[in-house]
Design an enzyme around this catalytic site. Structure first.
Site, PDB file in Angstrom:
ATOM      1  N   HIS A 134      22.988 -47.628  25.746  1.00  0.00           N
ATOM      2  CA  HIS A 134      21.636 -47.069  25.729  1.00  0.00           C
ATOM      3  C   HIS A 134      21.083 -46.850  27.138  1.00  0.00           C
ATOM      4  O   HIS A 134      20.074 -46.171  27.305  1.00  0.00           O
ATOM      5  CB  HIS A 134      20.690 -47.929  24.888  1.00  0.00           C
ATOM      6  CG  HIS A 134      20.233 -49.202  25.524  1.00  0.00           C
ATOM      7  ND1 HIS A 134      20.788 -50.425  25.236  1.00  0.00           N
ATOM      8  CD2 HIS A 134      19.255 -49.453  26.426  1.00  0.00           C
ATOM      9  CE1 HIS A 134      20.172 -51.366  25.923  1.00  0.00           C
ATOM     10  NE2 HIS A 134      19.227 -50.807  26.656  1.00  0.00           N
ATOM     11  N   ASP A 168      27.061 -51.022  21.738  1.00  0.00           N
ATOM     12  CA  ASP A 168      26.123 -50.691  22.812  1.00  0.00           C
ATOM     13  C   ASP A 168      26.742 -50.951  24.182  1.00  0.00           C
ATOM     14  O   ASP A 168      26.125 -51.552  25.055  1.00  0.00           O
ATOM     15  CB  ASP A 168      24.814 -51.466  22.662  1.00  0.00           C
ATOM     16  CG  ASP A 168      23.687 -50.846  23.484  1.00  0.00           C
ATOM     17  OD1 ASP A 168      23.851 -49.700  23.938  1.00  0.00           O
ATOM     18  OD2 ASP A 168      22.662 -51.519  23.693  1.00  0.00           O
ATOM     19  N   SER A 245      18.999 -54.560  30.916  1.00  0.00           N
ATOM     20  CA  SER A 245      20.024 -54.054  30.003  1.00  0.00           C
ATOM     21  C   SER A 245      21.290 -53.671  30.767  1.00  0.00           C
ATOM     22  O   SER A 245      21.233 -52.903  31.724  1.00  0.00           O
ATOM     23  CB  SER A 245      19.505 -52.832  29.245  1.00  0.00           C
ATOM     24  OG  SER A 245      18.489 -53.187  28.358  1.00  0.00           O
TER      25      SER A 245
END
Length: 519
Positions: A134, A168, A245
């Site tokens: 992402h 992810d 992230s």
């Protein structure tokens, strides 16, 4: 003969000198010729037991030794611009600031937007970096900043090598590889247990090389990663915020045991708004290591058999009612057209073994199926009506885009008066002929249609929706509202009611098994 030998000797000598000279020239220009670069290899994980004291310098040493392998990532992507604003690098600027340029008819305008994340180097020779999918999804350009660079230094360009939505994860590569990169060391995520010390390093709120410390709060947390699909995560209270992230979660030896991926915050999920409240989640690094060879090739291939499994854990009462082995199984709740249906599986079957491996939960089955090569035919053992049988299922390749496209809600129903309560947090009404036709309910089946679902009630928690048509309760067909309410009232408190319902998704109707616990 001597002349030919001399010519051969000098030819070999000239070729050797050319190769050596090229290597020296390349080293002076800080270039790495592809023919001499090391091939891609999966990092080795250290599975030695975690032990040793923690003192005042432990976390300082981990931060010092591990930070050079952590990078900050800036991504420029685009999105459709609204008619009344312009967006540039995350700042919304109300129009007008001068005249808007003319726009081609029917062509949507796109405006650039900047996103930030983290990553870590896993191959210093080839410049490979691991991060979240992402972070780099839909990227127009990617810029990587090393920990050794200053704020005024220009970042290094990078490109996407492979992405995987379900885990992810993404593998990117620096287009120019500088000298003296440092690789992250890999640990063994299967070793981690609640209470173990961990450290997160990343780029939260664009504050590069931020270090936070905490513990493992839980392992095997089942979180939704896609429509109807879940994965296991490591939960930690080490502070993770927007921008973390893709960064590493490190064990007490400074080895990567997870990739920081999502948070539950005071705002939303995935750190889209709000801040850290001590609930962060990381992808176990062992999961990622298994995918690295496919990420390097640019595509991750998974298997599917075309079943939806009830994610609710089976209780001892469920195991007794269904006649299952002591350790349980995976209950088939939905069966669209696909390999499992063609092999003879039915809604309500409980899968207890897949290709010779025991299945004790929905997660067991998902892991076994997705890791099976498409095209493989495997034996699947199911329990049906308390009897065990084996069916042969040919695994197909998972097409996630197609799967998500079919996951659409049925159209809402017209309101009607006097619904009947079922004591399960839902109300039902008679199924009218026009509804039967609109919902494509099979002829001669269907006892009632769900008219209302109470939030947070047993039906809502089991996934029941307004517009679902109840076909059977506890394995028995129902033909009326009275049949439905009578069968449900006979279920004792603390026990499970098993309903087969008819649901329309993506314009196609199918049977779905839902299981409701009576309170």
């Amino acid at each position: 003969m001597s002349r030919n030998k001399s010519a051969f000797f000098y030819g070999v000598l000239i070729a050797l000198v050319s190769v050596v000279g090229g290597m020296i020239l390349a080293s002076r220009l800080d270039l790495a010729p592809g023919s001499f670069a090391n091939p891609f290899s999966v990092p080795v994980a250290n599975s030695a037991p975690l032990s040793g004291p923690v003192d005042a310098t432990t976390f300082r040493n981990i931060a010092r030794d591990s930070s050079p392998a952590v990078v900050s990532i800036k991504v420029i992507s685009s999105r459709p611009a609204a008619d009344d604003d312009e967006e540039m690098f995350g700042l919304q600027l109300p129009f007008p600031f001068g005249n808007r340029p003319p726009q081609q008819q029917g062509r949507p305008r796109e405006m650039p937007t900047q996103g930030d994340g983290s990553g870590f180097i896993i191959d210093k020779v080839n410049g490979y970096v691991l991060t979240n999918n992402h972070v780099v999804e839909n990227a127009k350009s990617i810029e990587v900043t090393l920990s050794s660079m200053g704020e005024s230094d220009e970042g290094l360009a990078a490109k996407v090598i492979g992405r995987d939505e379900l885990s992810d994860t993404a593998l990117i590569q620096l287009t120019t590889v500088p000298k003296d990169l440092q690789e992250a060391k890999f640990g063994d995520s299967d070793q981690m247990a609640p209470g173990d010390w961990v450290m997160a390093i990343g780029n939260p709120f664009r504050l590069s090389n931020t270090v936070t410390v905490g513990v493992i709060s839980a392992v095997g947390r089942h979180n939704r990663v896609s429509n109807g699909r879940f994965a296991d995560f490591i939960q930690t209270d080490a502070a993770i915020n927007p921008g973390n992230s893709g960064g590493p979660l490190l064990n007490i030896r400074g080895e990567v045991i997870g990739i920081n991926t999502m948070i539950y915050s005071t705002g939303n999920v995935l750190g889209q708004s709000g801040g850290n409240i001590g609930l962060g989640f990381a992808i176990p690094i062992n999961t990622v290591r298994d995918l690295l060879p496919q990420l390097h090739k640019g595509k991750v291939t998974r298997g599917r058999i075309g079943v939806t499994i009830d994610s609710r854990p089976l209780t001892r009462e469920d195991i007794e009612d269904l006649g299952l082995p002591a350790k349980g199984g995976a209950v088939v709740s939905q069966l669209p057209d696909g390999p499992a249906r063609r092999a003879g599986l039915r809604v309500g079957d409980v899968i207890v073994d897949f290709n010779g491996q025991p299945v004790t939960s929905s997660n067991d089955l998902v892991n076994l199926v997705t890791r099976t090569a498409p095209g493989t035919t495997v034996p699947v053992k199911v329990v049906r009506d308390k009897k065990t049988q084996t069916l042969n299922v040919t695994v197909e390749e998972l097409d996630l885009a197609q799967e998500q496209g079919l996951a659409q809600r049925a159209q809402p129903r017209d309101e009607r008066a006097e619904p009947t309560d079922t004591e399960f947090g839902m109300s039902v009404q008679p199924l009218l002929q026009r509804e039967r036709r609109a919902l494509q309910v099979p002829a001669g089946r269907g006892g009632a249609v769900v008219s209302e679902v109470t939030p947070f009630g047993p039906a809502a928690q089991a996934g029941v929706r307004e517009g679902d048509v109840i076909l059977a309760v506890q394995g028995q067909a129902v033909d009326s509202v009275q049949d439905v309410t009578g069968a449900l009232s006979a279920v004792q408190n603390g026990r499970t009611a098993r309903l087969v319902i008819w649901r329309v998704e993506g314009g196609q109707g199918q049977e779905v098994l839902v299981q409701l616990r009576k309170r």
